[in-house]
Design a protein around this motif. Structure first.
Motif, short mmCIF file in Angstrom:
data_model
loop_
_atom_site.label_atom_id
_atom_site.label_comp_id
_atom_site.label_asym_id
_atom_site.label_seq_id
_atom_site.Cartn_x
_atom_site.Cartn_y
_atom_site.Cartn_z
N SER A 60 0.82 -1.21 0.00
CA SER A 60 0.00 0.00 0.00
C SER A 60 0.86 1.26 0.00
N THR A 61 1.90 1.27 0.80
CA THR A 61 2.78 2.44 0.84
C THR A 61 3.53 2.60 -0.48
N GLN A 62 4.01 1.48 -1.05
CA GLN A 62 4.70 1.56 -2.34
C GLN A 62 3.77 2.06 -3.44
N ALA A 63 2.50 1.69 -3.39
CA ALA A 63 1.54 2.13 -4.42
C ALA A 63 1.24 3.62 -4.31
N SER A 64 1.41 4.21 -3.14
CA SER A 64 1.12 5.64 -2.98
C SER A 64 2.20 6.52 -3.59
N ILE A 65 3.39 5.99 -3.80
CA ILE A 65 4.50 6.79 -4.33
C ILE A 65 4.18 7.33 -5.73
N PRO A 66 3.76 6.50 -6.70
CA PRO A 66 3.47 7.05 -8.05
C PRO A 66 2.36 8.10 -8.03
N ALA A 67 1.30 7.86 -7.22
CA ALA A 67 0.20 8.83 -7.17
C ALA A 67 0.66 10.16 -6.59
N LEU A 68 1.44 10.11 -5.51
CA LEU A 68 1.95 11.34 -4.91
C LEU A 68 2.91 12.06 -5.87
N THR A 69 3.76 11.29 -6.56
CA THR A 69 4.70 11.90 -7.50
C THR A 69 3.97 12.57 -8.65
N SER A 70 2.93 11.89 -9.18
CA SER A 70 2.15 12.47 -10.27
C SER A 70 1.48 13.77 -9.83
N SER A 71 0.87 13.77 -8.65
CA SER A 71 0.23 14.99 -8.14
C SER A 71 1.25 16.10 -7.94
N LEU A 72 2.43 15.75 -7.45
CA LEU A 72 3.47 16.75 -7.20
C LEU A 72 3.87 17.45 -8.49
N TYR A 73 4.11 16.69 -9.54
CA TYR A 73 4.55 17.30 -10.79
C TYR A 73 3.41 18.06 -11.47
N GLN A 74 2.19 17.63 -11.30
CA GLN A 74 1.06 18.37 -11.86
C GLN A 74 0.93 19.74 -11.20
N VAL A 75 1.09 19.79 -9.87
CA VAL A 75 1.02 21.07 -9.17
C VAL A 75 2.22 21.93 -9.53
N MET A 76 3.39 21.33 -9.71
CA MET A 76 4.57 22.09 -10.13
C MET A 76 4.35 22.72 -11.50
N ASN A 77 3.74 21.98 -12.41
CA ASN A 77 3.45 22.53 -13.73
C ASN A 77 2.46 23.68 -13.64
N GLY A 78 1.46 23.52 -12.77
CA GLY A 78 0.50 24.61 -12.59
C GLY A 78 1.16 25.85 -12.02
N LEU A 79 2.07 25.67 -11.07
CA LEU A 79 2.78 26.82 -10.50
C LEU A 79 3.67 27.48 -11.54
N ALA A 80 4.28 26.69 -12.40
CA ALA A 80 5.12 27.27 -13.46
C ALA A 80 4.31 28.17 -14.37
N VAL A 81 3.11 27.75 -14.73
CA VAL A 81 2.25 28.57 -15.59
C VAL A 81 1.85 29.85 -14.86
N LEU A 82 1.57 29.75 -13.57
CA LEU A 82 1.25 30.95 -12.79
C LEU A 82 2.40 31.94 -12.79
N LEU A 83 3.63 31.43 -12.88
CA LEU A 83 4.81 32.29 -12.91
C LEU A 83 5.17 32.72 -14.32
N GLY A 84 4.35 32.37 -15.30
CA GLY A 84 4.63 32.74 -16.68
C GLY A 84 5.75 31.96 -17.31
N LYS A 85 5.97 30.72 -16.84
CA LYS A 85 7.04 29.87 -17.35
C LYS A 85 6.46 28.60 -17.97
N PRO A 86 7.23 27.93 -18.84
CA PRO A 86 6.74 26.68 -19.44
C PRO A 86 6.61 25.59 -18.37
#
Length: 424
Positions: A251-277
């Motif tokens: 269960s803990t190992q399965a949470s890693i991909p989901a957390l990583t995916s969410s992390l990078y999605q939020v990072m991408n959203g923050l980049a757009v807010l900063l006017g960056k690709p």
């Protein structure tokens, strides 16, 4: 229906050598127009819309104080220099914010156009050189004259609608209120942008922490599984403990991909807010900083102060003010329009052995000047319905203002409830 009252003297001016009199008469008419401006103002005078008022907030908790503080830089209460830098960067580079700023320039230009209507609306300098030829078989043909001739003309035209009923003034009032609404929209965009950047940053910090804890748990759960297997092999426990340890680890190992995916999605959203690709930001986990923590106390102020602080409420009020003025603009079509016009210039032709050099002779001066008025008396049904249309739009802005006030109260109440529950 337009009724010109012109003082045309094109034929008589050739007999006088005093063209300066034409300018004096035109200036006199323009001065009379100035005296007539502001005689009356049509349309309703705007008053601040009424809206439901909260006397005080529902939750009377000592954690929430009624003190009034400056909340323009509210994110600084987290004492996080990275967050402060991200918000400043977003203010400088966010593309949606730049679009809102460009709308201010557009509204400012519209106000300049509206204010320009106070002055002569037509100010043109022009000239023509034309070659004409009459028919030799025409009724006015004369063999003794030249059928082909040239004409030269150079002059200045001006027309000035007098704002007798205040229609133009209402248009300026509407444009000015629209400009103020665009300023409030820009402030609202700043507030929303800061909130989005702060939310994204705190979410990233939370996900990074959860990923760190998950990886540490995997190490601990792997060791727990090893111990469970050893105990099972030695008969100290049942296979149930081994299966339970396997389940926890999986269960803990399965949470890693989901957390990583969410992390990078939020990072991408923050980049757009900063006017960056997207993908251009680096993770913050390399920087030793914890999840930002809100202060133990918050200052909410009183509900009446909220309406003055909220830019969306101010924008709704200015939109109502602008639409109120547009009612007066529409009503202006119910009344006659008064204007002044004037033309002065030089005119000559080569008839009679003249040449283009005679164009600048004092005998070539011509002018016409006078007042006009027009009154659209046969379209009252259409005009009155346009007034009703603008009034209906004004009523919509009033309802929108009231709804905006209620939503402001709701969002504040919801935020306070969420803060109190998070503290418990």
């Amino acid at each position: 229906m337009t009724l010109p009252l012109a003082l045309n003297r094109d034929s008589a001016i050739a007999a006088t050598n005093q063209p300066i009199h034409a300018c004096r008469r035109l200036l006199a008419l323009l001065c009379l127009g100035l005296l007539s401006i502001g005689c009356s103002t049509i349309g309703p005078d705007f008053e601040k819309p009424e809206a439901p008022v909260m006397e005080d907030w529902t939750d009377d908790n000592p954690v929430i104080t009624r003190d009034s503080i400056d909340l323009r830089n509210w994110w600084t209460v987290f004492n996080d220099p990275i967050l402060n830098g991200l918000i400043e960067e977003s203010f400088a580079q966010n593309l949606s914010l730049q679009l809102t700023g460009l709308r201010i320039l557009e509204a400012r230009a519209r106000l300049g156009v509206a204010e320009g209507n106070r002055y002569p609306q037509v100010q043109e300098i022009g000239g023509t050189v034309a070659t004409s030829q009459t028919s030799e078989n025409g009724p006015l043909s004369n063999p003794a004259t030249n059928d082909e001739f040239k004409s030269y003309e150079f002059g200045f035209d001006a027309a000035w609608e007098i704002d007798f009923w205040g229609r133009i003034g209402r248009g300026i009032e509407a444009a000015d209120a629209s400009l103020n609404a665009s300023y409030a929209d820009y402030d609202d965009a700043l507030v929303s942008l800061a909130a989005e950047v702060a939310r994204a940053y705190i979410t990233i910090r939370t996900l990074e922490t959860r990923l760190t804890l998950a990886r540490e748990n995997i190490l601990l759960q792997t060791e727990s599984l090893r111990i469970a297997r050893v105990r099972f092999d030695n008969g100290a426990t049942t296979n149930l403990d081994v299966q339970q340890a396997k389940s926890n680890l999986a269960s803990t190992q399965a949470s890693i991909p989901a957390l990583t995916s969410s992390l990078y999605q939020v990072m991408n959203g923050l980049a757009v807010l900063l006017g960056k690709p997207p993908g251009s930001l680096q993770l913050f986990s390399s920087i030793n900083n914890d999840i930002p923590v809100a202060p133990a106390f918050i200052a909410s102020g009183i509900p009446s102060e909220l309406l003055r602080r909220r830019p969306d409420v101010r924008s709704a009020e200015f939109q109502a003010a602008s639409q109120s003025a547009l009612i007066g603009v529409a009503e202006g079509d119910l009344y006659p329009r008064f204007a002044l016009f004037g033309t002065i210039g030089l005119q000559s032709s080569n008839i009679g052995n003249n040449d283009a050099g005679d164009l600048f002779n004092s005998d070539s001066v011509f002018f016409s000047a006078g007042p006009t008025f027009s009154w659209n008396i046969f379209n009252y049904g259409q005009i009155r319905n346009r007034v009703r249309e603008q009034d209906a739009r004004y009523q919509q802005t009033l309802v929108n203002y009231q709804n905006t006030v209620l939503r402001a109260y709701q969002e504040t109440e919801d935020a306070m409830v969420g803060f109190l529950q998070a503290q418990s």
